[in-house]
Design an enzyme around this catalytic site. Structure first.
Site, PDB file in Angstrom:
ATOM      1  N   CYS A  69      50.154  33.274  12.057  1.00  0.00           N
ATOM      2  CA  CYS A  69      50.738  34.484  11.283  1.00  0.00           C
ATOM      3  C   CYS A  69      50.892  35.793  12.121  1.00  0.00           C
ATOM      4  O   CYS A  69      51.759  36.373  12.183  1.00  0.00           O
ATOM      5  CB  CYS A  69      49.249  34.871  10.373  1.00  0.00           C
ATOM      6  SG  CYS A  69      48.783  33.346   9.299  1.00  0.00           S
ATOM      7  N   HIS A 132      47.869  41.902   8.528  1.00  0.00           N
ATOM      8  CA  HIS A 132      47.563  41.004   9.993  1.00  0.00           C
ATOM      9  C   HIS A 132      47.957  41.702  11.156  1.00  0.00           C
ATOM     10  O   HIS A 132      48.004  40.682  12.172  1.00  0.00           O
ATOM     11  CB  HIS A 132      48.268  39.704   9.591  1.00  0.00           C
ATOM     12  CG  HIS A 132      47.156  38.663   9.888  1.00  0.00           C
ATOM     13  ND1 HIS A 132      47.313  37.260  10.385  1.00  0.00           N
ATOM     14  CD2 HIS A 132      45.963  38.645   9.752  1.00  0.00           C
ATOM     15  CE1 HIS A 132      46.312  36.591  10.468  1.00  0.00           C
ATOM     16  NE2 HIS A 132      45.211  37.320   9.827  1.00  0.00           N
TER      17      HIS A 132
HETATM   18 CA   LIG Z   1      51.052  32.140   8.339  1.00  0.00          CA
END
Ligand SMILES: [Ca+2]
Length: 488
Positions: A69, A132
Site C-alpha cells: 500500500c 497511508h
Molecule cells: Ca493495498
C-alpha cells in the site's frame, strides 16, 4: 482564489484552449487484476466497471511501483519510484516499507505531490479514504497539497484496546471526527460496515460543489473495502457468488456506476478524466474469504511476480477516449502523476528524476511508448520487463520462518526455483520469462545455451551509468543474446 482561477480559465479561453479537465482517480486497495468481469472474472459481478471499460479503454499491462500500500501510493502521488521518494527500508533486504500507526515516518516535505502541483493550474484537491503516507501532523494530506480530506491515515485494522493501542482515527480535513469500530462501525463477524456508502456520498457532494463553483477538481477516491478485513454495507451483504470479498467488490462497482452517472447528469463527463486502478495485487494470503483474484498471474501482494504487481486499469473520458479500446501499453501508477499534469497543462518538476511517463499518446492516439517496467520490492530491484520479456534478478516469495507459520503469498502456486522461500540471486544470469506465452511465470526460458555467450559478453552486459540503466542494458543484451541463441 476563485477570482484567480476564473482569471486563468478566461485566459485559456482567450487563447483558444479548452479549460483543463477534472481529474478523478479511483484507487482500489488490494483489488486484483482478475476481480473484474472485463478482465475475465467468471461471476461477472462488475457491470458498472465493465461498462466503464466498454465506454473507455482497458489497460491489460498496467503495473504498480511496489506490491504494498504505502510505497505504491507514494509512487503514484510523486511520480517517482519508492527508492527515490523515501518509501523503502534498509533494515531488511527486499523488505517492503509501509506506515502502520506505530511507525513515525511519512512522506518527506521535499517530495512534490500531484495535488501540490495541480494547485498551480487552479485545481481544488480532495482525498477520500486511505492516505497511508504517515500519520504525524507534518505528513497530513492538507500539508501536501490536498484542500479537503475525509478518511483515515491508516488501514481499518482493529478493534484495538483503546488505552495501550487506540483505534485508527477518521478525519474530516484537519479534525479527527472519530475512530474505526467506535464511531465508524465495522462488524468483523458479519462484515457489515457503511463506509463505502459514506465515501460515495463524499465523492458525489464534492463533485457537485466543484461543478457549481466552476472550479477544476482532482478527486483521489482511495477507498479500502477490499483490504482485509473486507466489508460491505447491509444491502450488499450476501449479494455475491464470491462471498464477502465479492460483496465488497459489488458495492464498489455500484458506487463507481453512481459516480460516473453523476458526472453525466451534471454535464461534466466530457470534461472529467477518470482512471480506475488498484494499489497492489490481490492479497492471496487472505483469499478467498478476505482477498481477491489475480487471474492467471503468479502469487499476490507483497511479491514482484505478476500477481503482486499487475493491476486492473481503465481510462474513461467520453468524447475523448475512443470507446471499447484495449491497450497493451506498459503503464505504471507513477504515470498517473505525469499524465494528470499533462492534462492540466503543467510540466513535471525538472529538478528531480520523475519515473512516470505521459500516457496521453497511448490513451488518445493508441500509440505504444517504449519503456521498461521495474519491479521493486523494498530497496531491491527484483525484476525488469521490457516488451514481453521479464527478467528476474532476484526471486523470493517469503521466508521459511513466515511460511512455517502459515503465511503464504503464493497459495497453491509453487513453481520450483521461482516462488522461492530463500532470496535467490540471479543477477549474473537472470531468470527469463516470456509473458505473452507464459503470463503465469511457470516456465523459465532455458538459459543453458546462452551461458557461454553471456560469460563472453561481460563488458557489454555490465554497461555503465545508473543501476537502472545498467539493468536495462543487461536485460536488453540478455534478450538479444537469448534470441541469438534461438536462431543458432
Ligand atoms: Ca493495498
Amino acid at each position: 482564489m476563485a477570482r484567480a482561477v476564473l482569471g486563468s480559465l478566461c485566459l485559456c479561453w482567450a487563447l483558444g484552449r479548452a479549460a483543463p479537465p477534472n481529474l478523478l482517480l479511483l484507487l482500489m486497495d488490494d483489488m486484483g487484476w482478475g476481480d473484474l468481469g472485463a478482465f475475465g472474472e467468471p461471476s461477472k459481478e462488475t457491470p458498472n466497471l465493465d461498462q466503464m471499460a466498454s465506454e473507455g479503454m482497458l489497460f491489460m499491462d498496467f503495473y504498480t511501483a511496489n506490491p504494498l500500500c504505502s510505497p505504491s501510493r507514494a509512487a503514484l502521488l510523486t511520480g517517482r519510484l519508492p527508492v527515490r521518494n523515501g518509501f523503502y527500508t534498509t533494515n531488511g533486504h527486499a523488505r517492503n516499507a509501509y506506515t502502520p500507526q506505530d511507525i513515525v515516518g511519512g512522506i518527506p516535505d521535499s517530495e512534490l505531490l500531484l495535488p501540490e502541483l495541480l494547485k498551480k493550474a487552479g485545481y481544488v484537491n480532495k482525498i477520500i479514504g486511505k492516505w497511508h503516507l504517515g500519520h504525524r501532523p507534518q505528513f497530513h494530506p492538507l500539508k501536501h497539497g490536498f484542500d479537503e480530506w475525509f478518511g483515515s491515515p491508516n488501514c481499518h485494522f482493529g478493534p484495538y484496546d483503546n488505552k495501550a493501542v487506540p483505534n485508527i482515527p477518521v478525519y474530516r480535513d484537519w479534525e479527527m471526527i472519530g475512530r474505526y469500530y467506535e464511531d465508524f462501525k465495522i462488524d468483523l463477524k458479519t462484515g457489515e460496515a457503511n463506509l463505502t456508502q459514506i465515501y460515495l456520498q463524499e465523492a458525489l457532494d464534492f463533485i457537485s460543489r466543484q461543478q457549481a463553483s466552476q472550479q477544476p477538481f482532482f478527486l483521489y477516491w482511495a477507498i479500502d473495502a477490499t483490504h482485509a478485513p473486507v466489508y460491505a454495507s447491509k444491502h450488499f451483504l450476501g449479494s455475491s457468488q464470491r462471498g464477502l470479498y465479492g460483496d465488497a467488490v459489488r458495492e464498489i462497482d455500484d458506487s463507481i456506476g453512481k459516480i460516473l452517472k453523476h458526472l453525466q447528469k451534471l454535464g461534466i463527463s466530457e470534461n472529467t478524466f477518470v482512471f480506475f486502478t488498484s494499489d497492489n495485487g490481490a492479497a492471496l494470503i487472505s483469499a478467498p474469504k478476505q482477498g481477491g483474484s489475480n487471474g492467471r498471474f503468479l502469487c499476490g501482494k507483497q511479491t514482484t511476480f505478476e500477481g503482486g504487481m499487475r493491476e486492473p486499469a481503465i481510462a474513461w473520458w467520453p468524447g475523448h477516449i475512443p470507446a471499447g479500446g484495449v491497450s497493451h501499453q506498459l503503464g505504471n501508477v507513477m504515470d498517473l502523476f505525469t499524465t494528470s499534469l499533462s492534462l492540466a497543462g503543467l510540466q513535471p518538476p525538472s529538478d528531480r528524476q520523475i519515473d512516470g511517463i505521459d500516457l496521453l499518446p497511448a490513451i488518445l492516439q493508441g500509440k505504444l511508448i517504449d519503456r521498461p517496467i521495474f519491479y521493486y520490492r523494498g530497496n531491491e530491484m527484483m525484476a525488469v520487463r521490457v516488451g514481453l520479456y521479464k527478467a528476474h534478478y532476484w526471486t523470493w516469495s517469503n521466508s521459511w520462518e513466515e511460511y512455517s507459520k502459515g503465511i503464504d503469498f503464493c497459495p497453491g502456486q509453487n513453481v520450483s526455483g521461482v516462488t522461492t522461500h530463500t532470496q535467490e540471486e540471479h543477477t549474473t544470469l537472470p531468470l527469463l520469462f516470456h509473458l505473452g506465452r507464459d503470463p503465469g511465470e511457470k516456465y523459465p526460458l532455458s538459459t543453458l545455451c546462452c551461458y557461454c555467450l553471456l560469460s563472453g559478453h561481460n563488458g557489454k552486459l555490465m554497461g555503465s551509468g545508473s543501476p537502472i540503466s545498467k539493468a536495462v542494458i543487461k536485460l536488453s543484451s540478455f534478450v538479444e543474446l537469448f534470441l541469438l541463441c534461438i536462431f543458432i
